[in-house]
Design a protein around this motif. Structure first.
Motif, short mmCIF file in Angstrom:
data_model
loop_
_atom_site.label_atom_id
_atom_site.label_comp_id
_atom_site.label_asym_id
_atom_site.label_seq_id
_atom_site.Cartn_x
_atom_site.Cartn_y
_atom_site.Cartn_z
N ILE A 121 0.82 -1.22 0.00
CA ILE A 121 0.00 0.00 0.00
C ILE A 121 0.85 1.27 0.00
O ILE A 121 0.32 2.38 0.15
N ASN A 122 2.15 1.12 -0.19
CA ASN A 122 3.01 2.31 -0.30
C ASN A 122 2.57 3.27 -1.41
O ASN A 122 2.60 4.49 -1.20
N PRO A 123 2.15 2.77 -2.58
CA PRO A 123 1.70 3.72 -3.61
C PRO A 123 0.50 4.55 -3.17
O PRO A 123 0.40 5.73 -3.51
N HIS A 124 -0.40 3.95 -2.38
CA HIS A 124 -1.55 4.71 -1.86
C HIS A 124 -1.08 5.80 -0.90
O HIS A 124 -1.58 6.93 -0.92
N ALA A 125 -0.11 5.45 -0.06
CA ALA A 125 0.45 6.43 0.87
C ALA A 125 1.14 7.56 0.13
O ALA A 125 0.98 8.75 0.48
N ASP A 126 1.87 7.23 -0.92
CA ASP A 126 2.57 8.26 -1.69
C ASP A 126 1.59 9.25 -2.32
O ASP A 126 1.82 10.47 -2.30
N ARG A 127 0.49 8.73 -2.86
CA ARG A 127 -0.51 9.63 -3.47
C ARG A 127 -1.16 10.52 -2.42
O ARG A 127 -1.38 11.71 -2.64
N MET A 128 -1.47 9.92 -1.27
CA MET A 128 -2.08 10.69 -0.19
C MET A 128 -1.14 11.80 0.30
O MET A 128 -1.55 12.96 0.46
N ILE A 129 0.12 11.45 0.50
CA ILE A 129 1.09 12.42 1.01
C ILE A 129 1.36 13.51 -0.02
O ILE A 129 1.49 14.70 0.32
N GLU A 130 1.41 13.14 -1.29
CA GLU A 130 1.60 14.14 -2.34
C GLU A 130 0.48 15.17 -2.32
O GLU A 130 0.73 16.39 -2.42
N GLN A 131 -0.74 14.70 -2.15
CA GLN A 131 -1.88 15.62 -2.09
C GLN A 131 -1.84 16.46 -0.82
O GLN A 131 -2.10 17.67 -0.84
N LEU A 132 -1.46 15.84 0.29
CA LEU A 132 -1.37 16.57 1.57
C LEU A 132 -0.33 17.68 1.48
O LEU A 132 -0.58 18.82 1.93
N VAL A 133 0.83 17.38 0.92
CA VAL A 133 1.89 18.38 0.77
C VAL A 133 1.44 19.51 -0.15
O VAL A 133 1.71 20.70 0.12
N SER A 134 0.75 19.17 -1.22
CA SER A 134 0.27 20.19 -2.15
C SER A 134 -0.68 21.16 -1.46
O SER A 134 -0.54 22.39 -1.58
N PHE A 135 -1.64 20.62 -0.71
CA PHE A 135 -2.61 21.46 0.01
C PHE A 135 -1.90 22.29 1.08
O PHE A 135 -2.19 23.47 1.26
N ALA A 136 -0.99 21.66 1.83
CA ALA A 136 -0.30 22.36 2.91
C ALA A 136 0.53 23.52 2.37
O ALA A 136 0.60 24.59 2.99
N SER A 137 1.16 23.32 1.23
CA SER A 137 1.99 24.37 0.63
C SER A 137 1.15 25.58 0.22
O SER A 137 1.58 26.73 0.34
N VAL A 138 -0.05 25.31 -0.27
CA VAL A 138 -0.94 26.40 -0.68
C VAL A 138 -1.53 27.12 0.53
O VAL A 138 -1.66 28.36 0.52
N LEU A 139 -1.88 26.37 1.55
CA LEU A 139 -2.58 26.96 2.70
C LEU A 139 -1.66 27.67 3.68
O LEU A 139 -2.10 28.59 4.38
N LYS A 140 -0.41 27.27 3.74
CA LYS A 140 0.50 27.87 4.74
C LYS A 140 0.59 29.39 4.62
O LYS A 140 0.50 30.10 5.61
N PRO A 141 0.74 29.94 3.41
CA PRO A 141 0.81 31.41 3.30
C PRO A 141 -0.47 32.11 3.74
O PRO A 141 -0.41 33.25 4.21
N THR A 142 -1.61 31.45 3.61
CA THR A 142 -2.88 32.09 4.00
C THR A 142 -2.93 32.29 5.53
O THR A 142 -3.55 33.23 6.00
N ARG A 143 -2.28 31.39 6.28
CA ARG A 143 -2.27 31.56 7.74
C ARG A 143 -1.34 32.68 8.14
O ARG A 143 -1.59 33.39 9.11
#
Length: 199
Positions: free
Chosen positions: A174-196
């Motif tokens: 299930i590593n590929p599932h984790a990689d996709r999840m983490i990729e999406q999490l990092v993408s969202f976190a990168s966008v939202l961090k400046p808003t805070r």
């Protein structure tokens, strides 16, 4: 990204003999493979003996003032993260009470404008637990990423009886599932961090 994103991996259960140590150790090993992008920290609710929320004011109206010093410390810890991964056990068609209490202790000031992802296990591979958590985290101002990891029954059975967290290789399927999840999490976190930072 100048500095790595701080991601908290939160274990949702504190019971004796819990299973969550295994998937937590595995997802931490995956995150540590992304050094330079992610700074991961494991948050074990066993180490946060929060009472059932009993403050005179709700977290949304207390302006960050807590009578309980541990409540204040927990709010500060939550505020440190840019994103979260919750190891979501499923108990009786839902998620554990200790996790709900930990979520309820803190307001959108600390949780808000941050993404959260889930690793689920148990009945229905944790799907019902995660579905309920998605409803709760919206009220806290968090963003739920679409991709989640649901630990299949064969991996659950192969790792459940292990006394130690075990070899992360047992979760390799299930590593590929984790990689996709983490990729999406990092993408969202990168966008939202400046808003805070603008608040």
């Amino acid at each position: 990204m100048d500095t790595p994103l701080k991601i908290h991996v939160i274990m949702s259960t504190t019971r004796r003999g819990r299973y969550s140590d295994k998937p937590a150790a595995w997802i931490m090993s995956v995150l540590k493979g992304k050094a330079g992008i992610i700074d991961a920290e494991l948050i074990d609710l066993r180490e946060w003996a929060l009472p059932f929320f009993d403050e005179p004011n709700s977290p949304n109206s207390n302006k960050g003032v807590y009578e309980n010093p541990l409540g204040r410390k927990w709010a500060d810890k939550v505020a440190e993260a840019d994103a979260y991964i919750i190891i979501a056990a499923e108990y009786n068609h839902g998620y554990p009470a200790v996790l709900k209490n930990a979520l309820d202790w803190v307001s959108g000031r600390e949780w808000g404008n941050k993404p959260v992802a889930f690793v689920g296990y148990g009945s229905a591979m944790g799907a019902r637990s995660i579905e309920q958590l998605r409803q709760v985290i919206v009220e806290l101002g968090m963003v739920s990423v679409r991709n989640a990891v649901h630990i299949p029954s064969d991996i659950f059975r192969a790792t459940y009886a292990l006394e130690a967290p075990g070899d992360p290789a047992l979760f390799a399927a299930i590593n590929p599932h984790a990689d996709r999840m983490i990729e999406q999490l990092v993408s969202f976190a990168s966008v939202l961090k400046p808003t805070r930072a603008q608040k």
